[in-house]
Write an enzyme that holds these catalytic residues in place. Structure first.
Site, PDB file in Angstrom:
ATOM      1  N   PHE A 168       3.596   0.480   5.372  1.00  0.00           N
ATOM      2  CA  PHE A 168       4.057   1.688   4.678  1.00  0.00           C
ATOM      3  C   PHE A 168       4.011   2.829   5.684  1.00  0.00           C
ATOM      4  O   PHE A 168       2.955   3.187   6.190  1.00  0.00           O
ATOM      5  CB  PHE A 168       3.180   2.028   3.468  1.00  0.00           C
ATOM      6  N   ASP A 253       0.356   4.277  13.695  1.00  0.00           N
ATOM      7  CA  ASP A 253       0.499   5.177  12.550  1.00  0.00           C
ATOM      8  C   ASP A 253      -0.892   5.371  11.938  1.00  0.00           C
ATOM      9  O   ASP A 253      -1.383   4.526  11.189  1.00  0.00           O
ATOM     10  CB  ASP A 253       1.475   4.579  11.528  1.00  0.00           C
ATOM     11  N   LYS A 282      -1.735  13.790   6.581  1.00  0.00           N
ATOM     12  CA  LYS A 282      -2.678  13.759   5.458  1.00  0.00           C
ATOM     13  C   LYS A 282      -3.914  14.647   5.669  1.00  0.00           C
ATOM     14  O   LYS A 282      -3.888  15.826   5.363  1.00  0.00           O
ATOM     15  CB  LYS A 282      -3.102  12.312   5.184  1.00  0.00           C
TER      16      LYS A 282
HETATM   17  C1  PLP Z   1       0.291   4.961   6.987  1.00  0.00           C
HETATM   18  C2  PLP Z   1       1.185   5.984   6.376  1.00  0.00           C
HETATM   19  N1  PLP Z   1       2.254   6.429   7.074  1.00  0.00           N
HETATM   20  C3  PLP Z   1       3.094   7.351   6.582  1.00  0.00           C
HETATM   21  C4  PLP Z   1       2.902   7.879   5.319  1.00  0.00           C
HETATM   22  C5  PLP Z   1       3.847   8.900   4.773  1.00  0.00           C
HETATM   23  O1  PLP Z   1       3.224  10.149   4.713  1.00  0.00           O
HETATM   24  P1  PLP Z   1       3.819  11.288   3.755  1.00  0.00           P
HETATM   25  O2  PLP Z   1       3.628  10.846   2.357  1.00  0.00           O
HETATM   26  O3  PLP Z   1       3.028  12.521   4.125  1.00  0.00           O
HETATM   27  O4  PLP Z   1       5.262  11.437   4.104  1.00  0.00           O
HETATM   28  C6  PLP Z   1       1.811   7.429   4.555  1.00  0.00           C
HETATM   29  C7  PLP Z   1       1.602   7.952   3.186  1.00  0.00           C
HETATM   30  O5  PLP Z   1       0.942   7.387   2.362  1.00  0.00           O
HETATM   31  C8  PLP Z   1       0.940   6.468   5.094  1.00  0.00           C
HETATM   32  O6  PLP Z   1      -0.112   6.003   4.405  1.00  0.00           O
END
Ligand code: PLP
Length: 478
Positions: A168, A253, A282
């Protein structure tokens, strides 16, 4: 008339003409479900009402939420990970108020901001490897992912991006093209060309794809958020080595795992893996102002911003706004001063020690795993025939129902708010604020213990709920 403030050329601000948000909420806050049903997203309202999560929280403090009767709830969701410092951390709030009071020359655009430079310097200081020397700021996690795709393509002059099954990385088109879940992708194709999926934690499969020499980057969550999947110890360092060998960039990520969540500043530090690009968001917000950051090697950034007329070839209007930068600076300050990363490691270890015995004690519990305060409890089909039949009944209706059957009484009976780690999965994720104390830990452990224990008793209230969830799910799928 009391004057609050004046700006030359604008009417004075007074008690009579301010927008009184507290009064507005007091008068109309209770209409929230009706308003969302009508104007925002009626389906989410249906979901909340169906599972009894339709609460009226009116206040948040640290790891807790409070409803209109001042009942206290333990929040194990933390706004999907943004409240690492807890809600309304006084240092973050004070910093943000100070920024507003300072009336800074925000977003000059043909100007550069000191707070952005300072936050970039701090992030580079805490980066997991010295090769990370440059920062690009974004407004969210998904934008950090989008930027990293562009950086990787610009720097390598290749187009292929490899991502993992179950990954994700966000829901905008580029990051959705790197999403490993059918549920999120369905109905939105065609996706970005050149995005290839590989099994998580499978080095042979990764090498097969990388060995073509045409991959710009491999992007991976060090611990997958959907399922709390932890790789084998050699996976990430070896993936980084393979990327280097075949000329691809290794993108970590850390949007969910970063900034202390897993008991280290960055999750890659558990394994000594060195990314070429690292993404965070986050928690950097202090829970208050959306912000994200791409940390990368200088030579990679120099290929994107290669000359003056490409100085803003990748940019974002709000990227370096003062409130976001100040929230980031305050967050790093609090993480350090309150030793929250060490605390996350210690508390996470204690929770694992408390909950791992569930595996032996309870037929439904398959695994309890995690690092720091990112913990998953995995359930699976039990051995007992009677329990197995009940499990199958729920599974036939919808694969997420068993976890829902735990989450509903967890909130209703114990005032503990948690989430399913992935759609159609059997993992409940625990992602509390890093500031939880021993009483919160005991609260959470005894709540899970009680609810998991109840679901081993058939007939019983939990299975009455299970049957009702199953009939709802069947009606919905018709
Ligand atoms: C690992 C990871 N990458 C990217 C994102 C996307 O972040 P955002 O919701 O701030 O766009 C998330 C969101 O849950 C995430 O957990």
């Amino acid at each position: 008339m009391q004057t609050v403030d004046t700006i030359p050329g604008t009417p004075p601000v007074s008690d009579e003409n301010i927008l009184d948000i507290q009064d507005l909420l007091a008068r109309r806050g209770s209409e929230k479900y009706r308003l969302h049903e009508r104007y925002v997203n009626p389906q989410i309202v249906r979901v909340l009402k169906t599972i009894g999560f339709d609460k009226f929280y009116v206040r948040g403090h640290g790891p807790h939420l409070f409803d209109e009767a001042d009942n206290k709830y333990l929040d194990l969701l933390s706004g999907w990970g943004v409240f690492a410092l807890g809600r309304n951390h006084p240092v973050v709030n004070r910093t943000l108020k100070d920024v507003l009071d300072a009336e800074l020359p925000n977003l000059g655009q043909m100007d550069i901001a000191p707070l952005a430079g300072l936050l970039a310097e701090e992030l580079i200081t805490v980066a997991p490897n010295p090769a990370l020397e440059r920062v690009f700021f974004t407004n969210s996690g998904t934008e950090a992912v989008e930027g990293s795709i562009k950086l990787a393509r610009a720097a390598t002059r290749k187009s292929k991006i490899v991502f993992c099954e179950g990954a994700f990385h966000g829901l905008s088109m580029g990051s959705l093209s790197l999403n490993g879940s059918v549920m999120f992708r369905e109905g939105f194709g065609p996706f970005l060309p050149g995005c290839e999926r590989v099994a998580f934690n499978d080095l042979e499969a990764l090498e097969r794809i990388l060995s073509g020499g045409d991959v710009a980057a491999f992007i991976v969550e060090p611990i997958q958020g959907k399922g709390v999947n932890i790789p084998d110890d050699e996976y990430l360092p070896e993936a980084a080595r393979l990327c280097k060998k075949y000329g691809a960039l290794f993108i970590a990520d850390e949007i969910q795992t970063g900034l202390g969540r897993t008991g280290r500043m960055w999750a890659v530090e558990h394994w000594g893996a060195e990314p070429d690009i690292l993404l965070c968001a986050k928690a950097l917000s202090g829970g208050q102002v959306p912000v994200g950051a791409i940390l990368g090697r200088r030579d990679i950034f120099d290929k994107l911003f290669s000359k003056m007329d490409r100085a803003v070839v990748h940019s974002s209007t709000f990227g370096t706004n003062n409130m976001a930068m100040a929230a980031g600076l305050a967050t790093l300050h609090v993480l350090r001063r309150e030793r929250l990363i060490e605390h996350s490691a210690e508390m996470g270890q204690k929770i694992l020690e408390d909950m791992r015995p569930f595996i032996q004690r309870y037929d439904f519990v398959k695994d309890v795993r995690g690092k720091g305060l990112m913990i998953g409890i995995e359930f699976s089909s039990p051995k007992s025939l009677k329990l197995k039949a009940a499990w199958k009944l729920l599974e036939a209706a919808n694969e997420s129902l068993f976890c829902q059957m735990i989450l509903i009484p967890l909130l209703k009976k114990h005032r503990v708010l948690a989430q399913v780690a992935a759609h159609k999965g059997h993992v409940i994720k625990i992602l509390p604020a890093l500031v939880i104390d021993d009483s919160d830990r005991e609260w959470m452990v005894s709540a899970f213990d009680d609810v998991i224990d109840s679901c081993h008793r058939i007939p019983g209230a939990v299975w009455d709920l299970g049957r009702s969830l199953a009939s709802h799910a069947r009606a919905e799928s018709r």
